[in-house]
Design a protein around this motif. Structure first.
Motif, PDB file in Angstrom:
ATOM      1  N   THR A  76      -8.648  -2.311   3.326  1.00  5.02           N
ATOM      2  CA  THR A  76      -8.846  -1.467   2.150  1.00  5.02           C
ATOM      3  C   THR A  76     -10.291  -1.004   2.045  1.00  5.02           C
ATOM      4  O   THR A  76     -11.059  -1.050   3.002  1.00  5.02           O
ATOM      5  CB  THR A  76      -8.397  -2.233   0.884  1.00  5.02           C
ATOM      6  N   GLN A 125       1.497   8.703  -5.282  1.00  5.93           N
ATOM      7  CA  GLN A 125       0.533   7.707  -4.815  1.00  5.93           C
ATOM      8  C   GLN A 125      -0.767   8.333  -4.324  1.00  5.93           C
ATOM      9  O   GLN A 125      -1.843   7.754  -4.528  1.00  5.93           O
ATOM     10  CB  GLN A 125       1.170   6.827  -3.736  1.00  5.93           C
ATOM     11  N   GLY A 171       0.802  -1.208   0.000  1.00 10.95           N
ATOM     12  CA  GLY A 171       0.000   0.000   0.000  1.00 10.95           C
ATOM     13  C   GLY A 171       0.840   1.264   0.000  1.00 10.95           C
ATOM     14  O   GLY A 171       2.051   1.248  -0.289  1.00 10.95           O
ATOM     15  N   HIS A 205      -2.672  -5.039  -0.127  1.00 10.91           N
ATOM     16  CA  HIS A 205      -2.925  -4.381   1.154  1.00 10.91           C
ATOM     17  C   HIS A 205      -3.167  -2.893   0.931  1.00 10.91           C
ATOM     18  O   HIS A 205      -2.390  -2.219   0.260  1.00 10.91           O
ATOM     19  CB  HIS A 205      -1.727  -4.565   2.094  1.00 10.91           C
ATOM     20  N   SER A 206      -4.275  -2.381   1.460  1.00 11.32           N
ATOM     21  CA  SER A 206      -4.597  -0.960   1.399  1.00 11.32           C
ATOM     22  C   SER A 206      -4.652  -0.508  -0.067  1.00 11.32           C
ATOM     23  O   SER A 206      -5.419  -1.052  -0.849  1.00 11.32           O
ATOM     24  CB  SER A 206      -3.589  -0.166   2.231  1.00 11.32           C
ATOM     25  N   MET A 207      -3.837   0.462  -0.467  1.00  7.15           N
ATOM     26  CA  MET A 207      -3.805   0.872  -1.871  1.00  7.15           C
ATOM     27  C   MET A 207      -3.488  -0.305  -2.780  1.00  7.15           C
ATOM     28  O   MET A 207      -3.982  -0.391  -3.918  1.00  7.15           O
ATOM     29  CB  MET A 207      -2.768   1.979  -2.063  1.00  7.15           C
ATOM     30  N   GLY A 208      -2.669  -1.243  -2.296  1.00  7.78           N
ATOM     31  CA  GLY A 208      -2.327  -2.420  -3.083  1.00  7.78           C
ATOM     32  C   GLY A 208      -3.532  -3.258  -3.446  1.00  7.78           C
ATOM     33  O   GLY A 208      -3.556  -3.903  -4.502  1.00  7.78           O
TER      34      GLY A 208
END
Length: 244
Positions: free
Chosen positions: A97, A163, A20, A71-74
């Motif tokens: 997320t 990002q 993320g 994960h998160s942004m990922g």
């Protein structure tokens, strides 16, 4: 469950991990120890400032067919990978997320951190950004806080700026979610204030057959805050039979 032997004994496609915001493989040190065959897509997405471009960066670096964990942004990048190449994803894990568009005030809050970084440097930015990401126990874990702090500072201000632009311009996934047919799990720390449990309930409601897993005592950085429980959940997800 012995996660190492479970993964080696499974027939799951290779585990690919998408970090993320301001994160890299240091976020997943315990996961990589438990699953040494796994690969984190490092490099902070080469400075890409759109989710779509980040997904292209990932697609160029991952095997032909994968078990994809974001994960998160990922996780948002993982969903874009699903949109672009669904045949290349055998199973999907969306961790800490959300699937909503930008919320009121989100742009101002992200730009306030950006401006703090421009004026006072990355150390000040991360010192403000990181604590709200953590659960209560994580905040008291000094070695963990030091590690995550160093990771985020090393990302640099240019990476942060790129990002947050990607996140503020994230594509809608409303039409995508109901089309996802692979085994999918949403995982979240109970104390995640940034991406709370309710957001993950919305994810599993939108994706057919998706499952929800909640990790007690962890915040947004759950993979690093509660690695033993997280690794157990990952092992269970990898053991699910793939969709024919």
């Amino acid at each position: 469950m012995d996660t190492k032997s479970s993964y080696r004994g499974s027939k799951a496609a290779p585990l690919i991990i998408l970090p993320g915001l301001m994160c890299d493989s240091r976020m997943f040190a315990e996961l990589l120890s438990a699953f040494p065959e796994a690969q984190v897509i490092d490099g902070f997405y080469a400075g890409c400032d759109r989710i779509e471009a980040m997904a292209n960066y990932v697609l160029a670096r991952m095997p032909a067919r994968v078990s994809l964990l974001g994960h998160s942004m990922g996780a948002r990048i993982a969903l874009e990978v699903m949109r672009k190449a669904p045949d290349r994803v055998e199973r999907l894990a969306l961790v800490d997320t959300g699937v909503h568009g930008p919320k009121p005030g989100e742009r101002d809050a992200r730009y306030a951190l950006r401006d703090l970084g421009r004026e006072q440097g990355m150390a000040a930015l991360v010192a403000n950004w990181l604590p709200p990401m953590m659960g209560f126990a994580g905040l008291r874990n000094e070695p963990l806080m030091d590690s995550l702090y160093a990771m985020a500072v090393s990302a640099g201000l240019a990476t942060f700026e790129a990002q947050i632009e990607a996140l503020l311009n994230r594509p809608s996934v409303d039409a995508l979610l109901p089309t996802i047919a692979c085994p999918t799990v949403a995982m979240v720390g109970r104390q995640d204030q940034w991406s709370p449990v309710v957001q993950h309930e919305a994810i599993v409601a939108a994706i057919p057959g998706a499952q929800l897993r909640i990790v007690e005592g962890a915040g947004h950085m759950m993979p690093a805050e509660a690695p033993q429980v997280f690794n157990q959940l990952v092992g269970e997800w990898l053991a699910i039979a793939p969709t024919p």
